[in-house]
Write an enzyme that holds these catalytic residues in place. Structure first.
Site, mmCIF file in Angstrom:
data_model
loop_
_atom_site.group_PDB
_atom_site.id
_atom_site.type_symbol
_atom_site.label_atom_id
_atom_site.label_comp_id
_atom_site.label_asym_id
_atom_site.label_seq_id
_atom_site.Cartn_x
_atom_site.Cartn_y
_atom_site.Cartn_z
ATOM 1 N N GLY A 275 -83.805 85.612 -62.719
ATOM 2 C CA GLY A 275 -83.782 84.729 -63.886
ATOM 3 C C GLY A 275 -84.190 83.328 -63.451
ATOM 4 N NE ARG A 276 -79.779 79.779 -60.586
ATOM 5 C CZ ARG A 276 -78.801 79.202 -61.303
ATOM 6 N NH1 ARG A 276 -78.919 77.958 -61.711
ATOM 7 N NH2 ARG A 276 -77.710 79.881 -61.602
ATOM 8 N NE ARG A 312 -77.857 75.132 -63.895
ATOM 9 C CZ ARG A 312 -78.020 74.396 -62.807
ATOM 10 N NH1 ARG A 312 -78.581 73.204 -62.898
ATOM 11 N NH2 ARG A 312 -77.635 74.836 -61.642
ATOM 12 C CE1 TYR A 316 -71.768 77.702 -64.155
ATOM 13 C CE2 TYR A 316 -73.887 76.696 -64.630
ATOM 14 C CZ TYR A 316 -72.980 77.718 -64.813
ATOM 15 O OH TYR A 316 -73.306 78.757 -65.644
ATOM 16 C CB CYS A 344 -66.458 62.077 -78.076
ATOM 17 S SG CYS A 344 -67.415 61.005 -79.149
ATOM 18 C CD GLU A 345 -65.051 66.807 -74.406
ATOM 19 O OE1 GLU A 345 -64.293 66.683 -73.425
ATOM 20 O OE2 GLU A 345 -64.746 67.417 -75.444
ATOM 21 C CE1 TYR A 373 -78.261 81.907 -66.474
ATOM 22 C CE2 TYR A 373 -79.574 81.086 -64.638
ATOM 23 C CZ TYR A 373 -78.977 82.137 -65.315
ATOM 24 O OH TYR A 373 -79.110 83.416 -64.837
#
Ligand SMILES: *Cc1c(COP(=O)(O)O)cnc(C)c1O
Length: 424
Positions: A275-276, A312, A316, A344-345, A373
Site C-alpha cells: 500500500g504505502r 498521521r 502515530y 480545536c484539539e 493513509y
C-alpha cells in the site's frame, strides 16, 4: 522517489506548478502524481517477475476509484478490508477475481457480498470467522476460498499501532496453532483452504523481519502439504516502508531478494499487498499559512489544513517533510516551530518542533508523503468539508474527487418532529 520537484523557483507536480493548482482549486488540497504511482507499481511488480504473482494494492492506503483503476490497468488486484472497499473496487472496474479480503471483523453481509462477487479469497483471522464463512457459503451454495492469516511472532520494529505480526496483536492466528486450523478447515464442507497469509506490519524499513516471516511461512507451507493440504497461494502481505525523513528502507528489488530465496521453489502463486510503498510518496497535501503566533516558550504557524485532513502526525507521531511551494522561502531565517491546524484539539499538528523557514501569511506549503493513509483517514471533524483530490499527469490535471461542500456535511441528517421546529 517521486515527481514533485522545484523548477524555475517553484514546486511542480510533474509539469504543473503546485501554486497554480492551489489557485485554481483552493487549499487544503491533495495532489497525486500519475507518473510516480505508475513507476512505483511497475518497479514493485517487476521485482517479482521471476515468480507467478499478483499485486493486490492495499486500498485502505488510498481508495480513490481513479487510482484503483490505474493499478487495475497495470494488472493489479486489490487487498480490501470491508464491503465498502469491494464496492469501490468494482466501481473502479477491478475484477473481483483479483481481490483478497482481510480484516478481523467481517460481517455476514460482507462475507455474502464477497462470495456473490466471486473474490479470489478471504484472509481469515480466527477460527470463529472460518466457521462463519463456511456457514454463510453453505447458505449461498458456494465454496469459499480462504487463506488463513498466521501470526509469525516477528517484530517488525515499527510503530506499535502498525505492528501486526506479534503474538499480542489482534490480527491472525498464532503460527503454532496454524496446523490445527487447517485441519479444522479441511472438515468444513464449504471451505477451500487454498492459501496462507502473513502480514507483519507497516512502514517496515529493514529486510530481516520480512525474511524471517517468509522463512516461517515457507516451512509451514511444506508442513501443510505434508499433511495433504493443497496450498496454492502464499500471501506475504504488505508493509514495506518508505522514506518520510531519513529512513533508508529496502527497495522493492532488495525486498524481493530478501524473501524470494525461500519462496521461489514453493510452487505457489505469490500474493503481495503493498500500500504505502506504492502510494505514499506519490501524493502531497497542499496547505496555506494563515497566521503566526509566539509566546516565551514556543512559536506556532497556523495553517489551513488540520488533523481532520491528515491525521498521521497526530495519530502515530508520524514525521512528514514540509516543503515551501516557493523555493526562495527556503532561504529565509529558520526557527523551530509547531505547524498546527485550525482544529480545536491540542493534538492537532502536522509538524512539531520543526526547524522551518520564517513563514508568512499566504505562503503555500506542501506536506510531503501524503499519498497513503492521507485522504482516506480524513474526517469532517469540526464540520470541515474534506479536501479535493487531484491527479496530475505531465502538464495536465484532473480533479478525481471534488471538495466537499456544506450540504455534504449535513447529508442524511434530520430533525425529528418531537423537537420543536422538526419536520419528522
Ligand atoms: C494495511 C495492510 C496492508 C498494507 O500495508 P502497507 O504498509 O500500506 O503496505 C497489507 N495487508 C494487510 C493485511 C494490511 O492490513
Amino acid at each position: 522517489m517521486h515527481f514533485f520537484e522545484y523548477k524555475n523557483g517553484e514546486l511542480y507536480a510533474e509539469g504543473v506548478p503546485v501554486a497554480r493548482l492551489a489557485e485554481e482549486l483552493g487549499t487544503p488540497l491533495y495532489v497525486y502524481s500519475h507518473k510516480t504511482l505508475v513507476r512505483h507499481f511497475k518497479v514493485f511488480n517487476e521485482a517479482f517477475a521471476d515468480v507467478p504473482h499478483l499485486i493486490c494494492f492495499a486500498m485502505k492506503s488510498n481508495s480513490n476509484i481513479a487510482i484503483l483503476r490505474l493499478f487495475s490497468e497495470l494488472g493489479g488486484g486489490l487487498d480490501i478490508v470491508s464491503q465498502g472497499e469491494l464496492y469501490r473496487g468494482i466501481k473502479a472496474g477491478v475484477s473481483p477475481k483479483k481481490v483478497v479480503f482481510a480484516g478481523v471483523g467481517k460481517t455476514d453481509d460482507e462475507i455474502a457480498y464477497a462470495l456473490e462477487q466471486g473474490i479470489l479469497m478471504f484472509n481469515v483471522e480466527s477460527e470463529d470467522e472460518l466457521r462463519n464463512i463456511d456457514a454463510v457459503a453453505g447458505r449461498l451454495g458456494k465454496t469459499a476460498p480462504v487463506a488463513i492469516r498466521v501470526n509469525p511472532d516477528v517484530n517488525p520494529e515499527t510503530h506499535p499501532y502498525i505492528a501486526t505480526g506479534l503474538k499480542k496483536s489482534k490480527f491472525g492466528i498464532d503460527i503454532a496453532r496454524a496446523m490445527a486450523q487447517y485441519r479444522a478447515a479441511a472438515e468444513l464442507p464449504n471451505i477451500d483452504a487454498c492459501g496462507l497469509h502473513c502480514h507483519i506490519g507497516s512502514q517496515i524499513t529493514q529486510s530481516s523481519p520480512f525474511a524471517e516471516a517468509a522463512g516461517k511461512a515457507a516451512d509451514l507451507v511444506h508442513a501443510l502439504r505434508g499433511e495433504g493440504h493443497d496450498i496454492r497461494y502464499l500471501n506475504v502481505g504488505g508493509g514495506l516502508g518508505i522514506t518520510y525523513h531519513d529512513e533508508v528502507p529496502p527497495s522493492p528489488k532488495e525486498y524481493a531478494e530478501a524473501i524470494l530465496p525461500v519462496l521461489k521453489d514453493l510452487d505457489v502463486t505469490l500474493v503481495l499487498e503493498p500500500g504505502r510503498v506504492i502510494a505514499g510518496n506519490a501524493g502531497i497535501l497542499v496547505t496555506k499559512v494563515l497566521y503566526g503566533k509566539e509566546n516565551e516558550e514556543k512559536r506556532f504557524t497556523i495553517i489551513d489544513a488540520g488533523m481532520n485532513d491528515l491525521i498521521r502526525p497526530s495519530l502515530y507521531h508520524a514525521f512528514q517533510e514540509v516543503w515551501p511551494v516557493e523555493e526562495a522561502v527556503r532561504q529565509r531565517p529558520r526557527h523551530v516551530c509547531d505547524l498546527v491546524g485550525p482544529i480545536c484539539e491540542s493534538g492537532d499538528y502536522l509538524a512539531k518542533d520543526r526547524e522551518l523557514p520564517e513563514l508568512e501569511r499566504d505562503d503555500l506549503l506542501a506536506i510531503m508523503s501524503a499519498g497513503a493513509y492521507g485522504f482516506v483517514m480524513a474526517s469532517n471533524y469540526n464540520s470541515r468539508p474534506r479536501p479535493p483530490e487531484v491527479l496530475v499527469r505531465d502538464g495536465e490535471y484532473h480533479v478525481i474527487r471534488e471538495r466537499e461542500n456544506f450540504e455534504d456535511l449535513i447529508r442524511g441528517e434530520s430533525i425529528p418532529a418531537f423537537i420543536s421546529g422538526g419536520a419528522g
